[in-house]
Design a protein around this motif. Structure first.
Motif, PDB file in Angstrom:
ATOM      1  N   ARG B  43       1.031  -0.919  -0.378  1.00  0.00           N
ATOM      2  CA  ARG B  43       0.246   0.369   0.029  1.00  0.00           C
ATOM      3  C   ARG B  43       1.031   1.369   0.364  1.00  0.00           C
ATOM      4  NH1 ARG B  43      -4.883  -0.602   4.162  1.00  0.00           N
ATOM      5  NH2 ARG B  43      -5.726   0.909   2.945  1.00  0.00           N
ATOM      6  N   PRO B  68      -4.849 -10.560   4.693  1.00  0.00           N
ATOM      7  CA  PRO B  68      -6.423  -9.369   4.481  1.00  0.00           C
ATOM      8  C   PRO B  68      -6.028  -7.980   5.364  1.00  0.00           C
ATOM      9  CG  PRO B  68      -7.131 -11.313   5.771  1.00  0.00           C
ATOM     10  CD  PRO B  68      -5.158 -11.427   5.315  1.00  0.00           C
ATOM     11  N   ASP B  69      -5.584  -8.412   6.688  1.00  0.00           N
ATOM     12  CA  ASP B  69      -5.639  -7.207   8.143  1.00  0.00           C
ATOM     13  C   ASP B  69      -5.050  -5.413   7.468  1.00  0.00           C
ATOM     14  OD1 ASP B  69      -4.729  -9.677  10.186  1.00  0.00           O
ATOM     15  OD2 ASP B  69      -4.432 -10.481   8.301  1.00  0.00           O
ATOM     16  N   ARG B  70      -4.479  -5.251   6.899  1.00  0.00           N
ATOM     17  CA  ARG B  70      -4.285  -3.946   7.323  1.00  0.00           C
ATOM     18  C   ARG B  70      -4.573  -4.165   5.586  1.00  0.00           C
ATOM     19  NH1 ARG B  70       0.893  -3.198   9.759  1.00  0.00           N
ATOM     20  NH2 ARG B  70       0.752  -5.249  10.016  1.00  0.00           N
ATOM     21  N   ALA B  71      -5.249  -5.094   4.312  1.00  0.00           N
ATOM     22  CA  ALA B  71      -5.462  -4.366   3.098  1.00  0.00           C
ATOM     23  C   ALA B  71      -6.347  -3.880   3.029  1.00  0.00           C
ATOM     24  CB  ALA B  71      -5.950  -5.589   2.481  1.00  0.00           C
ATOM     25  N   GLU B  73     -10.087  -1.560   1.134  1.00  0.00           N
ATOM     26  CA  GLU B  73     -11.518  -2.414   1.616  1.00  0.00           C
ATOM     27  C   GLU B  73     -12.213  -1.131   1.268  1.00  0.00           C
ATOM     28  OE1 GLU B  73     -12.518  -3.236   6.189  1.00  0.00           O
ATOM     29  OE2 GLU B  73     -12.936  -1.570   5.723  1.00  0.00           O
ATOM     30  N   TYR B  75     -16.429  -1.717  -1.018  1.00  0.00           N
ATOM     31  CA  TYR B  75     -17.605  -2.974  -1.017  1.00  0.00           C
ATOM     32  C   TYR B  75     -17.547  -2.897  -3.059  1.00  0.00           C
ATOM     33  CZ  TYR B  75     -21.499  -4.807  -0.341  1.00  0.00           C
ATOM     34  OH  TYR B  75     -22.691  -6.136  -0.686  1.00  0.00           O
ATOM     35  N   PHE B  77     -18.747  -4.495  -6.463  1.00  0.00           N
ATOM     36  CA  PHE B  77     -20.352  -5.292  -7.586  1.00  0.00           C
ATOM     37  C   PHE B  77     -19.276  -5.590  -8.504  1.00  0.00           C
ATOM     38  CE2 PHE B  77     -22.447  -2.222  -4.918  1.00  0.00           C
ATOM     39  CZ  PHE B  77     -23.697  -2.822  -4.284  1.00  0.00           C
ATOM     40  N   GLU B  83     -20.803 -10.164  -4.752  1.00  0.00           N
ATOM     41  CA  GLU B  83     -19.983  -8.767  -3.919  1.00  0.00           C
ATOM     42  C   GLU B  83     -20.179  -8.666  -2.642  1.00  0.00           C
ATOM     43  OE1 GLU B  83     -23.920  -6.403  -2.586  1.00  0.00           O
ATOM     44  OE2 GLU B  83     -25.157  -8.027  -4.192  1.00  0.00           O
ATOM     45  N   LEU B  85     -18.039  -6.441   1.195  1.00  0.00           N
ATOM     46  CA  LEU B  85     -17.058  -6.076   1.459  1.00  0.00           C
ATOM     47  C   LEU B  85     -15.622  -6.258   1.045  1.00  0.00           C
ATOM     48  CD1 LEU B  85     -16.730  -2.589   2.718  1.00  0.00           C
ATOM     49  CD2 LEU B  85     -16.603  -3.884   4.735  1.00  0.00           C
ATOM     50  N   ARG B  87     -11.188  -7.319   1.464  1.00  0.00           N
ATOM     51  CA  ARG B  87      -9.518  -6.908   1.484  1.00  0.00           C
ATOM     52  C   ARG B  87      -9.081  -6.901  -0.430  1.00  0.00           C
ATOM     53  NH1 ARG B  87      -8.903  -6.899   7.050  1.00  0.00           N
ATOM     54  NH2 ARG B  87     -11.275  -4.986   7.250  1.00  0.00           N
ATOM     55  N   VAL B 164     -20.498 -29.410  13.167  1.00  0.00           N
ATOM     56  CA  VAL B 164     -21.312 -28.451  13.933  1.00  0.00           C
ATOM     57  C   VAL B 164     -22.305 -28.882  13.426  1.00  0.00           C
ATOM     58  CG1 VAL B 164     -21.857 -26.168  14.363  1.00  0.00           C
ATOM     59  CG2 VAL B 164     -19.279 -26.794  13.866  1.00  0.00           C
ATOM     60  N   GLY B 205     -25.467 -24.265   2.566  1.00  0.00           N
ATOM     61  CA  GLY B 205     -24.400 -24.788   2.283  1.00  0.00           C
ATOM     62  C   GLY B 205     -23.410 -25.660   3.501  1.00  0.00           C
ATOM     63  N   THR B 206     -24.174 -26.856   3.744  1.00  0.00           N
ATOM     64  CA  THR B 206     -23.083 -27.745   4.422  1.00  0.00           C
ATOM     65  C   THR B 206     -23.715 -29.198   4.018  1.00  0.00           C
ATOM     66  OG1 THR B 206     -22.001 -28.473   6.444  1.00  0.00           O
ATOM     67  CG2 THR B 206     -24.263 -27.570   6.192  1.00  0.00           C
TER      68      THR B 206
END
Lengths: 572, 572
Positions: B43, B68-71, B73, B75, B77, B83, B85, B87, B164, B205-206
């Motif tokens: 960056r 991703p932590d400090r990438a 950001e 949103y 599309f 779509e 938010l 990183r 789970v 999804g599982t």
């Protein structure tokens, strides 16, 4: 909210001399739209308000249906709720000097849509309306049978469900899924959290279940218990749609609003000043046989200033506290220069809720005792993303700043008045008071499952800045509190801060309790730690009851440790 | 990507005469950051590039870890992806006339982070680097045993999972969840979708599962089948992190990039012109024993113009097509005025991908036969939210515009050259060609589970505008296609459009097939409908093989119905 008042107001609105600046929603609305989706009309009317600088938007009365389909869309970070790309029915962003005259209109929402969003507004009043949803964000069912590790639940028709991968899923008639993440049992007779009921938090956002031939649903979990006849509440997994979101506003009043449901907090205000809630009534919708009103705190104020007033409000049966007034702590991730720190949010409910601005005075706080050890002024703040912000100060940092320490704004704390409010039947606690401005709580009624008044704030778990300085609690009635989960409070008035090093902390200060009545089955009136200056006046009255069984050994009405200047006056 | 070339390029970069305008990432990077998270350095280096208008950003070679932590950001599309938010590691938004010299650097990502985002860029080249992830977004396991309604899977250590609510969940060592939504069996020997394998789409999804004492996982579903020894791929539930996202760019080249993994498409370009991919190699990471390269299409182009060139690329084992080049159809929701329509997206993968601009020429299309019946010019477009847009035209609408009809941009179709590319082992199809500009496909190799070349586009399901006008397919080798799921194509070269009224539709036009070799176990070479103008030249060669069993009755190499001007020349 009955016709005579509404009519008078509407007539007054109609007769406003400056008619050029009054917008009537009815002018944008067909009867068909009112019955299907009034949102496009609302957007058009609000656009007109912005265009002409309207002083009033007058709603038409009657019922309006509102849907997310064509609503405004914004990605919002709302403290203590859930960030998302939201649909908003009344997006008031940037409006000023406007009154929304509800004229008793019933706003009936369907789906994931937020009723009101106020951003950067000044002097906005919303009054005389009702808010409800066709399908609630939580779900409720009656416990019909129990056994080891299972409950049989009967769901009313409005809580349609199916079984997917052996687990329970709720959907509405349009197919929209309503995810849940917790269970809480409510007493069907008393219409409040069941005696000593505790939250069942669910991992994976569901619970194994099967549909039985009799139409009931059997849910399975080893530690699941409940009383037959009670109501099991399947709590909404997220808080996407608070009723009123205020951000960076000044001078907002919400008056004579009946809030029957929303998908998040009732009123959540962040970085806003001068907020008045008068006769905001949060209760389950009349005649719909719901146990729950809204899915989270009735009200919540974060980094606000000026005044906060809640007068003659009712907060009943919401799924979390009546209010919480606090600032935010951001944690030091690392020191990146002599005058610079990389900060990060540690509570995901605070992600993106930026509050640090150039020129702001921040306190540096030891997370062990939550005591302030230095102040610095912000020279600049660089937002890295919703989690991280790097701050440069006008001076070098002091020695000893460490990862885990926290910072918060140390300025513009709000003056709080909570008067004539009635609180009962909700999950958890009553008032969480964390402002360092003067706070008065008077003439309120509390029948709260946990502590009625809690002094919270911590720098290790919720990261909410609190530490009161001047609190008066007077002439209230505290009735039979602490009947719910043990973790919700240790007395009617209690410290609840998670402070690891209590011996060195005097986080809360100067609390006076005067002229209150405590009608209690539970003898625990006051439980304090990390408090300096507390006076329980002689004119408080304690009246024991036997309305609930008391099961603990603790018989002391007053407990205080790691405190200074605690005064419990002798009562007559 | 080997050292000699990389070194030469780096030396050239280092020796650039205009050193003021070359930025070296190494100047922003410590060895510790390279090994933990180079994103802050990236960056800072990109900020410097923007500041000085750099012509080159030179990467240091070796391996860089990126998180991703400090990438950055945003949103986003992104058409045909998901779509969110996001990183972003390399956010090149707004940069111009820049070359990123990779110098063979291995970019090794961890977690939900997008490698490259290009928005509004002109004349940007990215070259000579590798992209991979420490943990893939999909998961893979070996089928060790099967039974009625169950499979026993052994997962390599990198695909950590737990159970789970009785269902399977994948997490990495940091606890990040990797959701999945489908299963597809791959042949462990041939390293391609198993013969006739079909997708198992999973609701919720599982999938119900249990861990067995031997460490394997038994998954359960009534229709589940697979061959012991094959690899079951648990497909990523969403496409959040494409490797290269291009939006509103002009003149982007990606050269000599080895793309081993990403969480979405390899290159997705929308509303962009003049794109060149040279020696983009999408393959499973060498030495990591993965079946799958990336989790979706290798490349995808939406509403692009100018030229699209793919030269000497390799697209292997990705979880969807090699490319898809098309426009977007927005559907008429209702006519709201004589010159006005409310439009909405019908495919959620297109939400928010606005393409309608004032001055644009739109075609109005009957969704039954996908034929254009009128054109109108956009006077203004009001975006209501990600789903709805209201458009006003410069003239009144024609008679007969109906809900369900669609509109698309009818201008600036790209000229496409796909040359010397090698495609095999991926899910579904090869090239989905939908540009109305001239298209040439030459000297490519296809070994594709479905159709190698498909003419898609429809106005009722995917809502992708296609309808070719000028296609040349020459000197390619088509080897043993259509071995996978029956639904993935009816021949090597096929129409695949979902057109309800085929009799009145001539959606695709002017396709020439010349000088190709078809080495096929499946006799179905061409399957056409709704096509006008198709010539299969005499110099094509068809060589039957027995490499796979052929199980269908159909023996006709050429099928065409609801077509005009189909010419199959006699071969020697």
């Amino acid at each position: 909210m009955f016709c005579c008042t509404a009519l008078a107001v509407c007539l007054a609105a109609c007769a406003a001399p400056d008619t050029q600046r009054v917008v009537y929603l009815a002018d944008y609305l067909t009867p068909e739209a009112a019955e299907s989706d009034a949102v496009p009309a609302v957007r058009a009317a609000l656009a007109r308000c912005a265009e002409i600088g309207a002083t009033k938007l007058v709603l038409p009365g009657g019922r309006l249906r509102l849907r997310p389909d064509r609503a405004a869309e914004k990605y919002l970070f709302i403290s203590n709720n859930d960030e998302s790309l939201k649909r908003i029915a009344f997006d008031l962003a940037g409006l000023h000097d406007l009154t929304i005259e509800g004229c008793g209109t019933e706003l009936l929402f369907t789906g994931f849509v937020s009723p009101f969003n106020l951003e950067g507004c000044t002097n906005v009043t919303i009054r005389d309306l009702e808010i409800d949803y066709t399908r609630t964000f939580h779900s409720e069912g009656v416990v019909k049978a129990t056994g080891p590790g299972w409950l049989e639940i009967e769901f009313p028709e409005e809580y349609r469900c199916d079984i997917v991968n052996g687990c329970l899923r709720f959907r509405d008639e349009e197919g929209t899924v309503y995810p849940f993440s917790n269970l809480l049992e409510f007493d069907a007779e008393r219409r409040e959290p069941a005696f000593l009921a505790n939250d069942f938090w669910l991992s994976g956002g569901t619970i194994p279940a099967e549909k039985l031939p009799n139409g009931r649903v059997r849910i399975r979990r080893d530690d699941l218990t409940a009383t037959v006849g009670n109501v099991m509440v399947f709590g909404a997994a997220a808080r996407y749609n608070p009723a009123f979101t205020l951000a960076d506003c000044r001078g907002v009043a919400i008056r004579d609003v009946d809030l029957y449901h929303c998908g998040g907090m009732g009123v959540i205000a962040q970085r806003s000043d001068d907020i008045e809630l008068s006769r905001l009534v949060v209760v389950p919708a009349p005649g719909k046989n719901r146990m729950i009103s809204i899915t989270a705190d009735a009200t919540h104020f974060v980094n606000c200033g000026g005044y906060i007033r809640m007068i003659d409000c009712v907060f009943e049966n919401q799924k979390d506290d009546a209010t919480n007034i606090h600032g935010l702590y951001m944690a030091v991730d690392r020191v990146t220069g002599p005058d610079r720190v990389l900060l990060r949010w540690r509570n995901s409910g605070q992600y993106g809720v930026d509050f640090i601005r150039a020129g702001m005075r921040l306190e540096l706080v030891d997370n062990d005792n939550v005591e302030t050890y230095a102040h610095r002024t912000v020279k600049s703040a660089e937002r890295i993303n919703k989690v991280y912000t790097e701050v440069t100060f006008t001076e070098p940092l002091p020695e000893g700043v460490e990862r885990g320490h926290v910072v918060a704004a140390d300025e513009r704390y709000p003056e709080v008045l909570i008067k004539g409010c009635r609180m009962r039947g909700n999950r958890a606690r009553g008032l969480l008071l964390g402002s360092r401005g003067p706070i008065v709580v008077e003439e309120c009624y509390f029948h709260i499952a946990g502590a009625a008044i809690l002094f919270e704030g911590d720098a290790n778990f919720w990261y909410e800045q609190a530490g009161v300085r001047d609190v008066v609690i007077r002439n209230n009635l505290f009735e039979n509190g602490n009947y719910g989960c043990r973790g919700w409070g240790a007395a009617c008035i209690a410290t609840g801060s998670r402070i690891p090093d209590r011996a060195t902390s005097r986080y809360h200060r100067n609390i006076r309790v005067e002229g209150n009545t405590f009608r209690v089955f539970d003898p625990r009136i006051v439980h304090l730690y990390c408090t300096s200056g507390f006076r329980f006046a002689a004119d408080n009255t304690i009246e024991p009851t036997t309305d609930y069984p008391y099961l603990l050994d603790e018989q002391r009405p007053f407990v205080a440790y790691d405190c200074d200047d605690i005064e419990i006056e002798k009562r007559n």
